[in-house]
Design an enzyme around this catalytic site. Sequence first.
Site: not given
Length: 139
Positions: A88, A129-130, A133
């Site tokens: 990241c 993954h996002e 976040h």
Amino acid sequence: MQRPIMTSLSFLRRPAEPATADDLPIADDLRDTLEANRSRCVGMAANMIGEAKAIIAFVDEEMGGRITVIFNPRITAADGAFDTSEGCLSLKGERRTLRYRRIEVDYQDRCMRDRHATFTGWTAQIIQHEVDHCNGIII
């Protein structure tokens, strides 16, 4: 406009607020920042540029590698679990994580219209993954 990458873990751990049409300039900056970092990054969430809004941008291999921006993404289904290692821009090194080969996502487009889509493979991994976040989850 390209923005600096946020590295504050306390900020990145905060869940994002829902995005609205007023947040379109943030989406544009997110896309520009991803484009500027494309040689070392395939996806970003708005909190990575210092904005606690549920907006993500990703390189969509299924669309010829163009950058796609979506608002308020929510994964509604997932299957095909696998272990992987990810990096990241906001962190140093890589970390192990669980991902899924196929996901379904509810989201809004730039006009704030509700959408639903299925993503597979690499694109699905990037989106997971996002979305993490957006939820304040750091790998």
